[in-house]
Design an enzyme around this catalytic site. Structure first.
Site, PDB file in Angstrom:
ATOM      1  N   ARG A 293       0.832  -1.225   0.000  1.00  0.00           N
ATOM      2  CA  ARG A 293       0.000   0.000   0.000  1.00  0.00           C
ATOM      3  C   ARG A 293       0.865   1.272   0.000  1.00  0.00           C
ATOM      4  O   ARG A 293       0.545   2.256   0.687  1.00  0.00           O
ATOM      5  CB  ARG A 293      -0.945   0.026   1.207  1.00  0.00           C
ATOM      6  CG  ARG A 293      -1.940  -1.070   1.255  1.00  0.00           C
ATOM      7  CD  ARG A 293      -2.943  -1.037   0.115  1.00  0.00           C
ATOM      8  NE  ARG A 293      -3.786  -2.200   0.197  1.00  0.00           N
ATOM      9  CZ  ARG A 293      -3.456  -3.397  -0.311  1.00  0.00           C
ATOM     10  NH1 ARG A 293      -2.334  -3.538  -1.019  1.00  0.00           N
ATOM     11  NH2 ARG A 293      -4.233  -4.434  -0.167  1.00  0.00           N
TER      12      ARG A 293
ATOM     13  N   SER B  97     -10.871  -0.014   3.412  1.00  0.00           N
ATOM     14  CA  SER B  97     -10.090  -0.359   4.612  1.00  0.00           C
ATOM     15  C   SER B  97      -9.464   0.902   5.183  1.00  0.00           C
ATOM     16  O   SER B  97      -8.781   1.622   4.462  1.00  0.00           O
ATOM     17  CB  SER B  97      -8.975  -1.343   4.266  1.00  0.00           C
ATOM     18  OG  SER B  97      -9.534  -2.502   3.738  1.00  0.00           O
TER      19      SER B  97
ATOM     20  N   GLU C 235      -4.695   3.837   6.241  1.00  0.00           N
ATOM     21  CA  GLU C 235      -4.387   3.607   4.823  1.00  0.00           C
ATOM     22  C   GLU C 235      -4.732   4.820   3.946  1.00  0.00           C
ATOM     23  O   GLU C 235      -3.965   5.166   3.057  1.00  0.00           O
ATOM     24  CB  GLU C 235      -5.168   2.367   4.347  1.00  0.00           C
ATOM     25  CG  GLU C 235      -4.815   1.950   2.945  1.00  0.00           C
ATOM     26  CD  GLU C 235      -5.634   0.746   2.478  1.00  0.00           C
ATOM     27  OE1 GLU C 235      -5.504  -0.333   3.072  1.00  0.00           O
ATOM     28  OE2 GLU C 235      -6.394   0.907   1.512  1.00  0.00           O
TER      29      GLU C 235
HETATM   30  C1  LIG Z   1     -15.575   0.550  -0.637  1.00  0.00           C
HETATM   31  C2  LIG Z   1     -14.099   0.708  -0.915  1.00  0.00           C
HETATM   32  C3  LIG Z   1     -13.321  -0.433  -1.116  1.00  0.00           C
HETATM   33  C4  LIG Z   1     -11.950  -0.320  -1.370  1.00  0.00           C
HETATM   34  N1  LIG Z   1     -11.212  -1.453  -1.580  1.00  0.00           N
HETATM   35  C5  LIG Z   1      -9.887  -1.375  -1.806  1.00  0.00           C
HETATM   36  C6  LIG Z   1      -9.097  -2.560  -2.024  1.00  0.00           C
HETATM   37  O1  LIG Z   1      -9.604  -3.675  -2.044  1.00  0.00           O
HETATM   38  N2  LIG Z   1      -7.771  -2.416  -2.212  1.00  0.00           N
HETATM   39  C7  LIG Z   1      -7.169  -1.186  -2.236  1.00  0.00           C
HETATM   40  O2  LIG Z   1      -5.951  -1.140  -2.419  1.00  0.00           O
HETATM   41  N3  LIG Z   1      -7.890  -0.055  -2.043  1.00  0.00           N
HETATM   42  C8  LIG Z   1      -9.217  -0.116  -1.844  1.00  0.00           C
HETATM   43  N4  LIG Z   1      -9.952   1.036  -1.635  1.00  0.00           N
HETATM   44  C9  LIG Z   1      -9.281   2.351  -1.641  1.00  0.00           C
HETATM   45  C10 LIG Z   1      -9.346   3.076  -3.013  1.00  0.00           C
HETATM   46  O3  LIG Z   1     -10.395   2.581  -3.796  1.00  0.00           O
HETATM   47  C11 LIG Z   1      -8.044   2.953  -3.799  1.00  0.00           C
HETATM   48  O4  LIG Z   1      -6.963   3.429  -3.042  1.00  0.00           O
HETATM   49  C12 LIG Z   1      -8.111   3.728  -5.119  1.00  0.00           C
HETATM   50  O5  LIG Z   1      -6.976   3.431  -5.900  1.00  0.00           O
HETATM   51  C13 LIG Z   1      -8.214   5.237  -4.928  1.00  0.00           C
HETATM   52  O6  LIG Z   1      -8.507   5.788  -6.189  1.00  0.00           O
HETATM   53  P1  LIG Z   1      -9.100   7.249  -6.340  1.00  0.00           P
HETATM   54  O7  LIG Z   1      -9.071   7.579  -7.801  1.00  0.00           O
HETATM   55  O8  LIG Z   1     -10.416   7.317  -5.681  1.00  0.00           O
HETATM   56  O9  LIG Z   1      -8.006   8.112  -5.569  1.00  0.00           O
HETATM   57  P2  LIG Z   1      -8.253   9.388  -4.626  1.00  0.00           P
HETATM   58  O10 LIG Z   1      -8.942   8.963  -3.386  1.00  0.00           O
HETATM   59  O11 LIG Z   1      -8.854  10.490  -5.411  1.00  0.00           O
HETATM   60  O12 LIG Z   1      -6.742   9.749  -4.270  1.00  0.00           O
HETATM   61  C14 LIG Z   1      -5.975   8.901  -3.457  1.00  0.00           C
HETATM   62  C15 LIG Z   1      -4.526   9.419  -3.448  1.00  0.00           C
HETATM   63  O13 LIG Z   1      -3.973   9.287  -4.746  1.00  0.00           O
HETATM   64  C16 LIG Z   1      -3.572  10.556  -5.260  1.00  0.00           C
HETATM   65  N5  LIG Z   1      -3.890  10.563  -6.694  1.00  0.00           N
HETATM   66  C17 LIG Z   1      -5.090  10.280  -7.273  1.00  0.00           C
HETATM   67  N6  LIG Z   1      -4.978  10.370  -8.600  1.00  0.00           N
HETATM   68  C18 LIG Z   1      -3.691  10.725  -8.872  1.00  0.00           C
HETATM   69  C19 LIG Z   1      -2.959  10.987 -10.072  1.00  0.00           C
HETATM   70  N7  LIG Z   1      -3.514  10.907 -11.279  1.00  0.00           N
HETATM   71  N8  LIG Z   1      -1.639  11.351  -9.956  1.00  0.00           N
HETATM   72  C20 LIG Z   1      -1.052  11.430  -8.738  1.00  0.00           C
HETATM   73  N9  LIG Z   1      -1.692  11.201  -7.573  1.00  0.00           N
HETATM   74  C21 LIG Z   1      -2.999  10.841  -7.642  1.00  0.00           C
HETATM   75  C22 LIG Z   1      -4.364  11.572  -4.466  1.00  0.00           C
HETATM   76  O14 LIG Z   1      -3.714  12.832  -4.427  1.00  0.00           O
HETATM   77  C23 LIG Z   1      -4.411  10.906  -3.103  1.00  0.00           C
HETATM   78  O15 LIG Z   1      -3.197  11.123  -2.427  1.00  0.00           O
HETATM   79  C24 LIG Z   1     -11.336   0.963  -1.407  1.00  0.00           C
HETATM   80  C25 LIG Z   1     -12.126   2.100  -1.212  1.00  0.00           C
HETATM   81  C26 LIG Z   1     -13.502   1.982  -0.971  1.00  0.00           C
HETATM   82  C27 LIG Z   1     -14.328   3.219  -0.781  1.00  0.00           C
END
Ligand SMILES: Cc1cc2nc3c(=O)[nH]c(=O)nc-3n(C[C@H](O)[C@H](O)[C@H](O)COP(=O)(O)OP(=O)(O)OC[C@H]3O[C@@H](n4cnc5c(N)ncnc54)[C@H](O)[C@@H]3O)c2cc1C
Length: 343
Positions: free
Chosen positions: A171, A243, A339
């Site tokens: 992670r 998580s 996380e």
């Molecule tokens: C119900 C649920 C289940 C989930 N299950 C999992 C799982 O099984 N495994 C897991 O690993 N995660 C899980 N997650 C967490 C999440 O889905 C992941 O971490 C996902 O990759 C975040 O994507 P996002 O586009 O929403 O990022 P955001 O929440 O918008 O951003 C997260 C971070 O990434 C950075 N970021 C986003 N886009 C970029 C970019 N283009 N360039 C540089 N930095 C960037 C942001 O600045 C921030 O620091 C879950 C979340 C939820 C709500």
């Protein structure tokens, strides 16, 4: 800004742009649809790794917004997905950072290019997948990433980072450790000689319960989706960031003492001799699963997930998280690390 510049919204409400549903505002919300947009946005707002790096926002599914008004938020909407090449070993595909992750996984499977099925239904965007090296059901995305195209916020130059440069870890990655990179697209190397990955016990059980002997990639993705729907809240119905805590990794000595005192503690041996502990079990043992603290609570089906029952603020989430951390520390002597990214 020119006609081809990213669109700017002034004083934008971010509540609907994060899956936790936490309130916050942005003085400027810029929609970034291309590398050029990203470059212009960074010049326009003087976004730099030092000082105010601004917030780079994907699907907002791994964030805890504390509620402060942010100056600049770049919402990454860069589209596109294509096959680049193939050889005997692999198929190389690329997707824009703004593509929804699950749609991209489905597209690879529909085209007959397996390899990402264990990561089906994770919320968020392709561009955020490398940031925390998303993982689920026995697979981390680092195992499938060939390279990442990113804008270096220190120089304004587009740069291709290979998998080694990304410094992937559990992670974690170079993108989460620093504010230096804005990811614009990601390349994935998918195996041509595909083997089902069923090392995660619950997934193997789900497949067996369906009476499937030799599962196809589609069947694995369906099993993953079914498991996730049962265990995790749907962000459209109940706010969360998935998580909330990482599974803690402890040294051999601490593990030996813990397992002696708690023989039922689920644990996973690591290649370096340390042990990864199930954070959900530790939290459950402290009585938090299903408990509520005002507008927030610990999800009854999965103790690792903190949820917003409606109207919660970032402060409510942090208060609950701190109480859980304190209880786990007191009872087991183990520190839980959050996380999601706190903003
Ligand atoms: C119900 C649920 C289940 C989930 N299950 C999992 C799982 O099984 N495994 C897991 O690993 N995660 C899980 N997650 C967490 C999440 O889905 C992941 O971490 C996902 O990759 C975040 O994507 P996002 O586009 O929403 O990022 P955001 O929440 O918008 O951003 C997260 C971070 O990434 C950075 N970021 C986003 N886009 C970029 C970019 N283009 N360039 C540089 N930095 C960037 C942001 O600045 C921030 O620091 C879950 C979340 C939820 C709500």
């Amino acid at each position: 800004m020119t006609a081809s510049s990213p669109s700017v919204q002034i004083d934008a409400d971010l509540t609907a742009l994060n899956t936790f549903g936490l309130p916050a505002r942005a003085k400027h919300l810029l929609r970034v649809r291309s590398l050029k947009d990203a470059q212009q946005a960074c010049v326009f707002r003087s976004i730099r790794p030092e000082g105010d790096p601004g917030l780079i926002l994907g699907g907002g599914s791994n964030l805890v917004l504390r509620g402060a008004t942010l100056d600049t938020v770049l919402k990454i909407d860069i589209p596109g997905r294509r096959k680049i090449s193939e050889n005997k070993e692999t198929i190389l595909v690329e997707a824009g950072a703004g593509e929804p992750w699950h749609d991209f996984v489905r597209w690879t499977l529909d085209n007959g290019w397996p390899g990402l099925e264990n990561l089906a239904l994770i919320p968020g965007t392709v561009g955020a997948a490398p940031v925390q090296n998303i993982g689920a059901y026995g697979l981390e995305v680092a195992e499938r990433i060939e390279s990442v195209e990113a804008l270096d916020l220190a120089t304004g130059n587009p740069t291709r980072l290979n998998a080694k440069d990304c410094q992937f870890d559990y992670r974690n990655s170079v993108f989460k450790r620093t504010n230096r990179w804005l990811i614009t697209s990601v390349r994935f190397s998918l195996p041509r000689r595909w083997q089902p990955l069923l090392s995660y016990g619950e997934l193997a059980k789900e497949i067996a319960a369906d009476g499937i002997g030799q599962p196809t990639p589609q069947q694995i993705s369906e099993a993953v989706i079914a498991l996730r729907r049962r265990k995790l809240p749907d962000p459209a119905e109940l706010g969360s960031a998935g998580s909330f805590f990482k599974n803690p990794i402890v040294g051999a000595k601490q593990y030996a003492a813990l397992i002696k005192a708690h023989p039922a503690l689920p644990h996973y041996p690591q290649p370096d001799g340390r042990e990864k502990l199930a954070a959900a079990w530790l939290i459950d043992q402290c009585g938090w699963r299903g408990r509520r603290l005002g507008a927030v609570g610990c999800y009854a089906q999965q103790a690792l997930v903190l949820v917003n029952y409606g109207g919660a603020t970032g402060a409510d989430v942090l208060r609950l998280a701190e109480q859980i951390q304190n209880d786990v520390q007191k009872r087991f002597g183990v520190a839980l690390e959050p996380e999601p990214v706190f903003v």
